[in-house]
Design a protein around this motif. Structure first.
Motif, PDB file in Angstrom:
ATOM      1  N   ASN A 134      16.754  16.851 -19.456  1.00  0.00           N
ATOM      2  CA  ASN A 134      17.630  15.703 -19.193  1.00  0.00           C
ATOM      3  C   ASN A 134      16.888  14.534 -18.561  1.00  0.00           C
ATOM      4  O   ASN A 134      17.507  13.530 -18.213  1.00  0.00           O
ATOM      5  CB  ASN A 134      18.796  16.125 -18.296  1.00  0.00           C
ATOM      6  CG  ASN A 134      19.774  17.024 -19.015  1.00  0.00           C
ATOM      7  OD1 ASN A 134      19.982  16.908 -20.220  1.00  0.00           O
ATOM      8  ND2 ASN A 134      20.397  17.945 -18.284  1.00  0.00           N
ATOM      9  N   GLY A 135      15.577  14.658 -18.382  1.00  0.00           N
ATOM     10  CA  GLY A 135      14.802  13.521 -17.896  1.00  0.00           C
ATOM     11  C   GLY A 135      14.336  13.600 -16.463  1.00  0.00           C
ATOM     12  O   GLY A 135      13.811  12.611 -15.942  1.00  0.00           O
ATOM     13  N   TYR A 136      14.494  14.748 -15.790  1.00  0.00           N
ATOM     14  CA  TYR A 136      14.052  14.897 -14.405  1.00  0.00           C
ATOM     15  C   TYR A 136      12.765  15.713 -14.365  1.00  0.00           C
ATOM     16  O   TYR A 136      12.565  16.611 -15.189  1.00  0.00           O
ATOM     17  CB  TYR A 136      15.121  15.602 -13.562  1.00  0.00           C
ATOM     18  CG  TYR A 136      16.435  14.882 -13.499  1.00  0.00           C
ATOM     19  CD1 TYR A 136      16.685  13.929 -12.508  1.00  0.00           C
ATOM     20  CD2 TYR A 136      17.435  15.137 -14.428  1.00  0.00           C
ATOM     21  CE1 TYR A 136      17.900  13.264 -12.454  1.00  0.00           C
ATOM     22  CE2 TYR A 136      18.647  14.468 -14.383  1.00  0.00           C
ATOM     23  CZ  TYR A 136      18.872  13.533 -13.395  1.00  0.00           C
ATOM     24  OH  TYR A 136      20.065  12.865 -13.349  1.00  0.00           O
ATOM     25  N   ASN A 137      11.917  15.420 -13.410  1.00  0.00           N
ATOM     26  CA  ASN A 137      10.742  16.260 -13.200  1.00  0.00           C
ATOM     27  C   ASN A 137      11.171  17.576 -12.574  1.00  0.00           C
ATOM     28  O   ASN A 137      12.144  17.630 -11.813  1.00  0.00           O
ATOM     29  CB  ASN A 137       9.728  15.561 -12.296  1.00  0.00           C
ATOM     30  CG  ASN A 137       9.041  14.396 -12.978  1.00  0.00           C
ATOM     31  OD1 ASN A 137       9.039  14.298 -14.207  1.00  0.00           O
ATOM     32  ND2 ASN A 137       8.453  13.499 -12.198  1.00  0.00           N
ATOM     33  N   GLY A 138      10.429  18.633 -12.878  1.00  0.00           N
ATOM     34  CA  GLY A 138      10.783  19.940 -12.344  1.00  0.00           C
ATOM     35  C   GLY A 138       9.554  20.768 -12.043  1.00  0.00           C
ATOM     36  O   GLY A 138       8.485  20.568 -12.631  1.00  0.00           O
ATOM     37  N   THR A 139       9.706  21.704 -11.115  1.00  0.00           N
ATOM     38  CA  THR A 139       8.613  22.589 -10.728  1.00  0.00           C
ATOM     39  C   THR A 139       9.143  23.997 -10.501  1.00  0.00           C
ATOM     40  O   THR A 139      10.187  24.174  -9.876  1.00  0.00           O
ATOM     41  CB  THR A 139       7.923  22.102  -9.436  1.00  0.00           C
ATOM     42  OG1 THR A 139       7.463  20.756  -9.624  1.00  0.00           O
ATOM     43  CG2 THR A 139       6.743  22.989  -9.082  1.00  0.00           C
ATOM     44  N   VAL A 140       8.431  24.976 -11.025  1.00  0.00           N
ATOM     45  CA  VAL A 140       8.719  26.388 -10.756  1.00  0.00           C
ATOM     46  C   VAL A 140       7.436  26.988 -10.208  1.00  0.00           C
ATOM     47  O   VAL A 140       6.386  26.901 -10.841  1.00  0.00           O
ATOM     48  CB  VAL A 140       9.159  27.131 -12.031  1.00  0.00           C
ATOM     49  CG1 VAL A 140       9.438  28.595 -11.717  1.00  0.00           C
ATOM     50  CG2 VAL A 140      10.394  26.479 -12.637  1.00  0.00           C
ATOM     51  N   MET A 141       7.531  27.604  -9.022  1.00  0.00           N
ATOM     52  CA  MET A 141       6.340  28.142  -8.369  1.00  0.00           C
ATOM     53  C   MET A 141       6.584  29.575  -7.923  1.00  0.00           C
ATOM     54  O   MET A 141       7.719  29.978  -7.688  1.00  0.00           O
ATOM     55  CB  MET A 141       5.971  27.307  -7.141  1.00  0.00           C
ATOM     56  CG  MET A 141       5.847  25.839  -7.407  1.00  0.00           C
ATOM     57  SD  MET A 141       5.424  24.959  -5.901  1.00  0.00           S
ATOM     58  CE  MET A 141       5.714  23.282  -6.432  1.00  0.00           C
ATOM     59  N   ALA A 142       5.492  30.305  -7.799  1.00  0.00           N
ATOM     60  CA  ALA A 142       5.542  31.661  -7.251  1.00  0.00           C
ATOM     61  C   ALA A 142       4.538  31.766  -6.121  1.00  0.00           C
ATOM     62  O   ALA A 142       3.410  31.291  -6.231  1.00  0.00           O
ATOM     63  CB  ALA A 142       5.242  32.691  -8.333  1.00  0.00           C
ATOM     64  N   TYR A 143       4.961  32.389  -5.030  1.00  0.00           N
ATOM     65  CA  TYR A 143       4.126  32.507  -3.832  1.00  0.00           C
ATOM     66  C   TYR A 143       4.264  33.919  -3.307  1.00  0.00           C
ATOM     67  O   TYR A 143       5.354  34.497  -3.316  1.00  0.00           O
ATOM     68  CB  TYR A 143       4.578  31.495  -2.778  1.00  0.00           C
ATOM     69  CG  TYR A 143       3.812  31.557  -1.476  1.00  0.00           C
ATOM     70  CD1 TYR A 143       2.691  30.764  -1.268  1.00  0.00           C
ATOM     71  CD2 TYR A 143       4.209  32.420  -0.456  1.00  0.00           C
ATOM     72  CE1 TYR A 143       1.987  30.816  -0.068  1.00  0.00           C
ATOM     73  CE2 TYR A 143       3.508  32.481   0.745  1.00  0.00           C
ATOM     74  CZ  TYR A 143       2.400  31.679   0.931  1.00  0.00           C
ATOM     75  OH  TYR A 143       1.702  31.739   2.110  1.00  0.00           O
ATOM     76  N   GLY A 144       3.177  34.484  -2.824  1.00  0.00           N
ATOM     77  CA  GLY A 144       3.254  35.814  -2.239  1.00  0.00           C
ATOM     78  C   GLY A 144       1.897  36.454  -2.095  1.00  0.00           C
ATOM     79  O   GLY A 144       0.867  35.910  -2.516  1.00  0.00           O
ATOM     80  N   GLN A 145       1.907  37.636  -1.501  1.00  0.00           N
ATOM     81  CA  GLN A 145       0.686  38.392  -1.308  1.00  0.00           C
ATOM     82  C   GLN A 145       0.127  38.823  -2.652  1.00  0.00           C
ATOM     83  O   GLN A 145       0.865  38.986  -3.633  1.00  0.00           O
ATOM     84  CB  GLN A 145       0.975  39.618  -0.446  1.00  0.00           C
ATOM     85  CG  GLN A 145      -0.238  40.474  -0.142  1.00  0.00           C
ATOM     86  CD  GLN A 145       0.158  41.783   0.514  1.00  0.00           C
ATOM     87  OE1 GLN A 145       1.338  42.100   0.604  1.00  0.00           O
ATOM     88  NE2 GLN A 145      -0.826  42.551   0.969  1.00  0.00           N
ATOM     89  N   THR A 146      -1.175  38.998  -2.732  1.00  0.00           N
ATOM     90  CA  THR A 146      -1.785  39.453  -3.970  1.00  0.00           C
ATOM     91  C   THR A 146      -1.243  40.827  -4.360  1.00  0.00           C
ATOM     92  O   THR A 146      -1.026  41.694  -3.521  1.00  0.00           O
ATOM     93  CB  THR A 146      -3.320  39.513  -3.827  1.00  0.00           C
ATOM     94  OG1 THR A 146      -3.877  39.887  -5.075  1.00  0.00           O
ATOM     95  CG2 THR A 146      -3.744  40.503  -2.772  1.00  0.00           C
ATOM     96  N   GLY A 147      -0.985  40.988  -5.646  1.00  0.00           N
ATOM     97  CA  GLY A 147      -0.497  42.261  -6.145  1.00  0.00           C
ATOM     98  C   GLY A 147       0.994  42.463  -6.045  1.00  0.00           C
ATOM     99  O   GLY A 147       1.471  43.586  -6.197  1.00  0.00           O
ATOM    100  N   THR A 148       1.770  41.409  -5.813  1.00  0.00           N
ATOM    101  CA  THR A 148       3.222  41.569  -5.675  1.00  0.00           C
ATOM    102  C   THR A 148       4.001  41.098  -6.904  1.00  0.00           C
ATOM    103  O   THR A 148       5.226  41.122  -6.899  1.00  0.00           O
ATOM    104  CB  THR A 148       3.731  40.818  -4.430  1.00  0.00           C
ATOM    105  OG1 THR A 148       3.296  39.457  -4.487  1.00  0.00           O
ATOM    106  CG2 THR A 148       3.218  41.466  -3.145  1.00  0.00           C
ATOM    107  N   GLY A 149       3.324  40.639  -7.945  1.00  0.00           N
ATOM    108  CA  GLY A 149       4.022  40.336  -9.191  1.00  0.00           C
ATOM    109  C   GLY A 149       4.236  38.885  -9.507  1.00  0.00           C
ATOM    110  O   GLY A 149       5.128  38.546 -10.281  1.00  0.00           O
ATOM    111  N   LYS A 150       3.413  38.000  -8.971  1.00  0.00           N
ATOM    112  CA  LYS A 150       3.597  36.574  -9.239  1.00  0.00           C
ATOM    113  C   LYS A 150       3.248  36.237 -10.690  1.00  0.00           C
ATOM    114  O   LYS A 150       4.014  35.587 -11.390  1.00  0.00           O
ATOM    115  CB  LYS A 150       2.742  35.745  -8.275  1.00  0.00           C
ATOM    116  CG  LYS A 150       3.096  35.941  -6.807  1.00  0.00           C
ATOM    117  CD  LYS A 150       2.265  35.082  -5.884  1.00  0.00           C
ATOM    118  CE  LYS A 150       0.795  35.393  -5.962  1.00  0.00           C
ATOM    119  NZ  LYS A 150       0.472  36.775  -5.549  1.00  0.00           N
ATOM    120  N   THR A 151       2.067  36.672 -11.118  1.00  0.00           N
ATOM    121  CA  THR A 151       1.651  36.377 -12.487  1.00  0.00           C
ATOM    122  C   THR A 151       2.526  37.107 -13.492  1.00  0.00           C
ATOM    123  O   THR A 151       2.808  36.594 -14.571  1.00  0.00           O
ATOM    124  CB  THR A 151       0.171  36.764 -12.678  1.00  0.00           C
ATOM    125  OG1 THR A 151      -0.619  36.012 -11.766  1.00  0.00           O
ATOM    126  CG2 THR A 151      -0.291  36.468 -14.100  1.00  0.00           C
TER     127      THR A 151
END
Length: 556
Positions: A134-151
């Motif tokens: 619809n024309g808005y900027n957006g961001t989706v991020m993942a944060y956490g300890q290594t090995g917790t499933g971010k990727t």
């Protein structure tokens, strides 16, 4: 750069590669001392606040996802209960300190270990993707300890099982499905922020100044420092940006637009595509170029922050144009020929996979891995500082402390709609890391972005349209001229034929008159001869007549 093979599911012991998402970082810097004029737009663009949404529509949405126990957890914590208790119906998480003490935290969404990838996408990322469309900027991020499933949450390709596809793939599927290849365009770029070898800071400034074409005065100033202040020369780790789609492009410089205050990467490769298979192929190339290594906590731990940038350009359709004020319609139609100036909406989606934070005594990092762990923790600390400053409404946001925070300036405290998913593990062994991750998410929930819509008059499209009309008119004129030329030629041919016939008749008449003249001339000549003979006879007659008269008289 270490090549990265496919990351495993978070259920396995090597699970979830390091994630990276919460990049929310210091984008917040948008709240820094940048004057309001920097927020202004060019005369051919318009920015609208999203006034129709609820009051907290711009608040950063934070969800928490719990990774299931893996083999290491089952082996090490067999005699201990999980330190995390989820209450999804209440959107709460309880973190146990011990058997008699716990703390409760509220989030926008809480995902159990059994939550599907589709459910996570629809709750966390789909609203952001719809805003981008619809024309808005957006961001989706993942944060956490290594090995917790971010990727696993963000970048899982799901080649063998489509149900395991992560947010990156599902977001692009929705974007392609809702855009038209004829009037819209979708472009992507994929980069990573990683640690480089130690370099001379001053020399680095010199090289960068030459790369971006800075003024000679800056170069002279730096050289004077080298000459007169050698003690000022220090060595430190420098962040590098590498294009994952064109890995030969490394140490990409970031420049700041002095008018808008926004940062952008130079010489970053943009790939335009219309079918998903191309994106899958490019994403696989990017994942293969990512820097990863084997640690005690994760067999394929990401050693860099990865950012997928999706640029969407959409033409405004008629039903949206109807919402434009009548005055703007008058302005738009004020073009020679009555053509309306079309409007386009340009938006950007960032999907950020942050490298996981880690404690060296637990990850067992040594040598180069140790230096990379320091870099990761340092860049995440810079991000945390920006988040803290924004949550506390600090007048100064340390946005320039890291390239990562500069790239994500718009995501926290800026004009983007941001969703953050924090990933945690159930093991009591990592209670401190889990607590740190939860507190990061709690602080991020306090940040409110000023979500804005930017529309631009598409003069390029109008120019192409007018050029096409000019070409059509030119062709029509040439066709008419050709038609007229043929008609004129036919007329002249007929006229020429008629004149030739008339000329032939005239020549025939002349020949006839010529013949008549010849006859008349012969007749005249004949008459003249007759007349001459007659005169001779008359002369003879006149000469003989006197003699006859004399003879007659004499006879008488």
């Amino acid at each position: 750069m270490g090549s990265t093979s496919k990351r495993q599911l978070p259920l396995s012991s090597s699970s979830s590669s390091s994630s990276r998402a919460a990049s929310g970082q210091g984008n917040a810097a948008v709240r820094s001392k940048t004057p309001a004029s920097r927020r202004s737009v060019t005369p051919n663009s318009r920015v609208h606040s999203n006034e129709d949404d609820s009051a907290d529509s711009g608040r950063v949405r934070v969800a928490v996802r719990l990774r299931p126990r893996n083999a290491d957890d089952l082996l090490s914590d067999a005699d201990f209960a999980d330190c995390v208790e989820l209450q999804p119906e209440m959107r709460r998480l309880k973190l146990r300190k011990n058997n008699w003490s716990s703390e409760s935290y509220r989030f926008d969404e809480v995902f159990m270990e059994s939550a599907s990838q589709r459910h996570v996408y629809e709750v966390v990322a789909k609203p952001v993707v719809e805003s981008v469309l619809n024309g808005y900027n957006g961001t989706v991020m993942a944060y956490g300890q290594t090995g917790t499933g971010k990727t696993y949450t963000l970048g899982r390709l799901g080649n063998d099982d489509a149900s395991e596809r992560g947010i990156m793939v599902r977001a692009l599927e929705d974007i392609i499905a809702n855009t038209s290849p004829t009037s819209d365009s979708v472009e992507i770029s994929y980069l990573q922020v990683l640690q480089c070898e130690p370099v001379d800071n001053i020399q680095y400034v010199l090289d960068l100044s030459l790369a971006v074409g800075s003024c000679c005065f800056s170069t002279i100033l730096v050289r004077s420092i080298l000459q007169f202040h050698p003690a000022e020369i220090v060595h430190s780790d420098i962040e590098w940006l590498q294009d994952l789609l064109a890995p030969e492009k490394i140490n990409i410089p970031i420049t700041e637009d002095p008018r808008t205050g926004k940062y952008r990467c130079l010489v970053l490769q943009l790939l335009k595509f219309e079918i998903l298979t191309i994106f899958y192929k490019q994403l696989q190339i990017g994942e293969a170029n990512r820097h990863a290594a084997n640690t005690k906590l994760n067999t394929e731990s990401s050693r860099s922050h990865a950012i997928l940038m999706v640029y969407v350009r959409r033409s405004v359709h008629k039903k949206v144009e109807d919402e434009i004020s009548s005055q703007e319609k008058v302005n738009r139609s004020d073009v020679p020929g009555g053509s309306r100036i079309p409007i386009v909406r340009k938006s950007k989606l960032l999907i950020v996979d942050l490298a996981g934070s880690e404690r060296v005594d637990k990850s067992g990092s040594e040598g180069q891995l140790l230096e990379e762990a320091k870099f990761i923790n340092l860049s995440l600390t810079s991000l945390g500082k920006c988040i803290n400053a924004l949550a506390e409404n600090s007048p100064h946001i340390p946005i320039r402390d890291s390239k990562l925070t500069r790239l994500l300036r718009d995501s926290f405290g800026g004009s983007a709609r941001t969703s953050l998913i924090i990933t945690i593990g159930p093991s009591a062994r990592h209670h401190a890391e889990t607590t740190s991750t939860i507190m990061f998410g709690q602080r991020a929930m306090k940040i409110v972005n000023m979500v804005k819509l930017k529309e631009e008059f598409d003069y390029e499209s109008l120019c192409r349209k007018l050029e096409k009309q000019v070409d059509q008119l030119t062709e029509e004129i040439e066709r008419q001229q050709k038609k007229n030329l043929v008609t004129r030629s036919e007329f002249l041919e007929k006229e020429n034929t008629r004149l030739e016939l008339e000329m032939k008749d005239f020549l025939n008449e002349l020949n006839h008159q010529k013949d008549l003249n010849v006859l008349m001339r012969d007749e005249v000549a004949s008459l003249e001869m007759s007349l001459k003979h007659s005169k001779i006879k008359l002369a003879i007659t006149m000469s003989v007549l006197p003699c006859h008269i004399v003879i007659t008289l004499s006879i008488i």
